[in-house]
Design a protein around this motif. Sequence first.
Motif, PDB file in Angstrom:
ATOM      1  N   VAL A  30      55.417   8.677  30.572  1.00  0.00           N
ATOM      2  CA  VAL A  30      54.914   8.015  31.772  1.00  0.00           C
ATOM      3  C   VAL A  30      53.923   8.929  32.491  1.00  0.00           C
ATOM      4  O   VAL A  30      52.865   8.485  32.955  1.00  0.00           O
ATOM      5  N   GLU A  31      54.248  10.205  32.575  1.00  0.00           N
ATOM      6  CA  GLU A  31      53.340  11.171  33.205  1.00  0.00           C
ATOM      7  C   GLU A  31      52.003  11.229  32.467  1.00  0.00           C
ATOM      8  O   GLU A  31      50.942  11.297  33.081  1.00  0.00           O
ATOM      9  N   LYS A  32      52.062  11.184  31.156  1.00  0.00           N
ATOM     10  CA  LYS A  32      50.845  11.269  30.349  1.00  0.00           C
ATOM     11  C   LYS A  32      49.931  10.071  30.581  1.00  0.00           C
ATOM     12  O   LYS A  32      48.712  10.210  30.657  1.00  0.00           O
ATOM     13  N   ILE A  33      50.527   8.886  30.716  1.00  0.00           N
ATOM     14  CA  ILE A  33      49.745   7.659  30.859  1.00  0.00           C
ATOM     15  C   ILE A  33      49.329   7.430  32.297  1.00  0.00           C
ATOM     16  O   ILE A  33      48.200   7.037  32.588  1.00  0.00           O
ATOM     17  N   GLY A  34      50.259   7.671  33.223  1.00  0.00           N
ATOM     18  CA  GLY A  34      49.953   7.535  34.639  1.00  0.00           C
ATOM     19  C   GLY A  34      50.346   6.181  35.216  1.00  0.00           C
ATOM     20  O   GLY A  34      49.835   5.149  34.782  1.00  0.00           O
ATOM     21  N   PHE A  35      51.298   6.187  36.158  1.00  0.00           N
ATOM     22  CA  PHE A  35      51.724   4.978  36.872  1.00  0.00           C
ATOM     23  C   PHE A  35      51.906   5.311  38.343  1.00  0.00           C
ATOM     24  O   PHE A  35      52.018   6.470  38.722  1.00  0.00           O
ATOM     25  N   ASP A  36      51.955   4.262  39.163  1.00  0.00           N
ATOM     26  CA  ASP A  36      52.095   4.459  40.609  1.00  0.00           C
ATOM     27  C   ASP A  36      53.533   4.752  41.029  1.00  0.00           C
ATOM     28  O   ASP A  36      53.770   5.212  42.148  1.00  0.00           O
ATOM     29  N   ALA A  37      54.496   4.453  40.167  1.00  0.00           N
ATOM     30  CA  ALA A  37      55.906   4.730  40.436  1.00  0.00           C
ATOM     31  C   ALA A  37      56.656   4.632  39.121  1.00  0.00           C
ATOM     32  O   ALA A  37      56.158   4.067  38.142  1.00  0.00           O
ATOM     33  N   VAL A  38      57.858   5.188  39.093  1.00  0.00           N
ATOM     34  CA  VAL A  38      58.728   5.049  37.927  1.00  0.00           C
ATOM     35  C   VAL A  38      60.097   4.588  38.404  1.00  0.00           C
ATOM     36  O   VAL A  38      60.481   4.810  39.557  1.00  0.00           O
ATOM     37  N   TYR A  39      60.826   3.932  37.503  1.00  0.00           N
ATOM     38  CA  TYR A  39      62.140   3.403  37.851  1.00  0.00           C
ATOM     39  C   TYR A  39      63.209   4.063  36.989  1.00  0.00           C
ATOM     40  O   TYR A  39      63.156   3.980  35.757  1.00  0.00           O
ATOM     41  N   ALA A  40      64.172   4.695  37.636  1.00  0.00           N
ATOM     42  CA  ALA A  40      65.291   5.336  36.938  1.00  0.00           C
ATOM     43  C   ALA A  40      66.467   4.365  36.940  1.00  0.00           C
ATOM     44  O   ALA A  40      67.161   4.197  37.943  1.00  0.00           O
ATOM     45  N   SER A  41      66.666   3.711  35.813  1.00  0.00           N
ATOM     46  CA  SER A  41      67.692   2.683  35.668  1.00  0.00           C
ATOM     47  C   SER A  41      69.067   3.296  35.478  1.00  0.00           C
ATOM     48  O   SER A  41      69.238   4.247  34.710  1.00  0.00           O
ATOM     49  N   GLY A  42      70.059   2.736  36.153  1.00  0.00           N
ATOM     50  CA  GLY A  42      71.425   3.180  35.929  1.00  0.00           C
ATOM     51  C   GLY A  42      71.904   2.852  34.534  1.00  0.00           C
ATOM     52  O   GLY A  42      72.477   3.701  33.844  1.00  0.00           O
ATOM     53  N   TYR A  43      71.648   1.620  34.095  1.00  0.00           N
ATOM     54  CA  TYR A  43      72.097   1.178  32.766  1.00  0.00           C
ATOM     55  C   TYR A  43      71.630   2.137  31.682  1.00  0.00           C
ATOM     56  O   TYR A  43      72.426   2.638  30.875  1.00  0.00           O
ATOM     57  N   TRP A  44      70.321   2.396  31.661  1.00  0.00           N
ATOM     58  CA  TRP A  44      69.757   3.144  30.531  1.00  0.00           C
ATOM     59  C   TRP A  44      69.964   4.640  30.662  1.00  0.00           C
ATOM     60  O   TRP A  44      70.065   5.347  29.653  1.00  0.00           O
ATOM     61  N   ASN A  45      70.048   5.157  31.862  1.00  0.00           N
ATOM     62  CA  ASN A  45      70.350   6.588  32.002  1.00  0.00           C
ATOM     63  C   ASN A  45      71.802   6.886  31.671  1.00  0.00           C
ATOM     64  O   ASN A  45      72.106   7.924  31.082  1.00  0.00           O
ATOM     65  N   VAL A  46      72.707   5.998  32.039  1.00  0.00           N
ATOM     66  CA  VAL A  46      74.109   6.184  31.657  1.00  0.00           C
ATOM     67  C   VAL A  46      74.257   6.091  30.138  1.00  0.00           C
ATOM     68  O   VAL A  46      74.977   6.882  29.517  1.00  0.00           O
ATOM     69  N   ALA A  47      73.563   5.133  29.531  1.00  0.00           N
ATOM     70  CA  ALA A  47      73.618   5.002  28.069  1.00  0.00           C
ATOM     71  C   ALA A  47      73.065   6.248  27.391  1.00  0.00           C
ATOM     72  O   ALA A  47      73.642   6.760  26.422  1.00  0.00           O
ATOM     73  N   SER A  48      71.935   6.748  27.903  1.00  0.00           N
ATOM     74  CA  SER A  48      71.291   7.907  27.297  1.00  0.00           C
ATOM     75  C   SER A  48      72.092   9.183  27.504  1.00  0.00           C
ATOM     76  O   SER A  48      72.244  10.006  26.592  1.00  0.00           O
ATOM     77  N   ASP A  49      72.627   9.355  28.702  1.00  0.00           N
ATOM     78  CA  ASP A  49      73.315  10.592  29.056  1.00  0.00           C
ATOM     79  C   ASP A  49      74.747  10.646  28.534  1.00  0.00           C
ATOM     80  O   ASP A  49      75.214  11.684  28.064  1.00  0.00           O
ATOM     81  N   GLN A  50      75.454   9.501  28.595  1.00  0.00           N
ATOM     82  CA  GLN A  50      76.881   9.516  28.289  1.00  0.00           C
ATOM     83  C   GLN A  50      77.294   8.570  27.166  1.00  0.00           C
ATOM     84  O   GLN A  50      78.431   8.637  26.695  1.00  0.00           O
ATOM     85  N   GLY A  51      76.411   7.673  26.766  1.00  0.00           N
ATOM     86  CA  GLY A  51      76.751   6.753  25.685  1.00  0.00           C
ATOM     87  C   GLY A  51      77.845   5.774  26.059  1.00  0.00           C
ATOM     88  O   GLY A  51      78.664   5.391  25.212  1.00  0.00           O
ATOM     89  N   ILE A  52      77.869   5.346  27.333  1.00  0.00           N
ATOM     90  CA  ILE A  52      78.874   4.403  27.812  1.00  0.00           C
ATOM     91  C   ILE A  52      78.178   3.242  28.515  1.00  0.00           C
ATOM     92  O   ILE A  52      77.017   3.360  28.907  1.00  0.00           O
ATOM     93  N   PRO A  53      78.868   2.106  28.691  1.00  0.00           N
ATOM     94  CA  PRO A  53      78.224   0.947  29.315  1.00  0.00           C
ATOM     95  C   PRO A  53      78.050   1.103  30.816  1.00  0.00           C
ATOM     96  O   PRO A  53      78.759   1.880  31.472  1.00  0.00           O
ATOM     97  N   ASP A  54      77.119   0.337  31.338  1.00  0.00           N
ATOM     98  CA  ASP A  54      76.836   0.309  32.774  1.00  0.00           C
ATOM     99  C   ASP A  54      77.897  -0.558  33.449  1.00  0.00           C
ATOM    100  O   ASP A  54      77.672  -1.728  33.758  1.00  0.00           O
ATOM    101  N   ALA A  55      79.061   0.015  33.682  1.00  0.00           N
ATOM    102  CA  ALA A  55      80.194  -0.728  34.215  1.00  0.00           C
ATOM    103  C   ALA A  55      80.910   0.073  35.306  1.00  0.00           C
ATOM    104  O   ALA A  55      82.130   0.036  35.428  1.00  0.00           O
TER     105      ALA A  55
END
Length: 298
Positions: A30-55
Amino acid sequence: MADASLKQKIDSGQFIAAPGVFDMMSLLMVEKIGFDAVYASGYWNVASDQGIPDAGLATYTDFVNRFAKMVKKSSAPVIADADTGFGGLINLAHTVRGYEEAGISAMQIEDQEFPKKCGHTPHRIVIPIEDMVNKIKVAIDTRASDDFLIIARTDARTGYGFDEAMRRMDAYAEAGADILFFESPESPEEMASFCSAIDKPCVANMSNGGRTPMLSVDELKQVGYAMAIYPAMAPLVMLEAIEKSYRTLKSEGVCETENIPMYEFKQFCSDIGFDQIHAFEKKWGATTNAPNNYARFA
């Protein structure tokens, strides 16, 4: 503290398209391409960090620590998921202070019961409307700066109907939320009805594979949205590519084929910052005793 540019852009009427970031490598792209904002999703960060569902299984500490790292690496304002605020009103106040101190620019809170579930899955239960109104008021009262935006989300549509979801959006707008988030509308008509009825900026969740129709940026602008988040696009693209490459390795015994696009390793070394490492080492002579084959990574 919050990046004031996000509020300034929204107040000026600029549409914000915020791609989802789920780890530091996605943030790097995202930094390389350039956007006005970024969104840190709970679902996908929990999946990426812990491998568990967004529950509702991940904690406030899990979220704020991970998102704080993203803020440090992001030149764009970070919009971050905060689930239900991680508890009662005192917990929510603690969350607001922690997110704002981490440099997050907008915090999303939702009206689900704890533990919550992903907004595009069934069996979500919402709290009484008065309880969510109090959460919004506490969040606003707790923040140190108006540049730190409060996004109020309702999950009422799927289980309780469109009218109940709109009743909640009206109440959350009246309570002072900066941005309104009607989760999982089920048609372009519902999306347009929401935006036309709310006299505050509205955010669309363009979650691939979810319940909401996927509209283009131009269509979202026409409907009346001020912002769109794209939490699922990058991780779903990545997972498809990874599965394909692993299956090819398993079945064919090779790790490179014409059918699997692959990012250049040398380019990624540059993206991640090895150019700066090499420049430092050249300036200070840090590689004087390095093996001869070290140069092939330069």
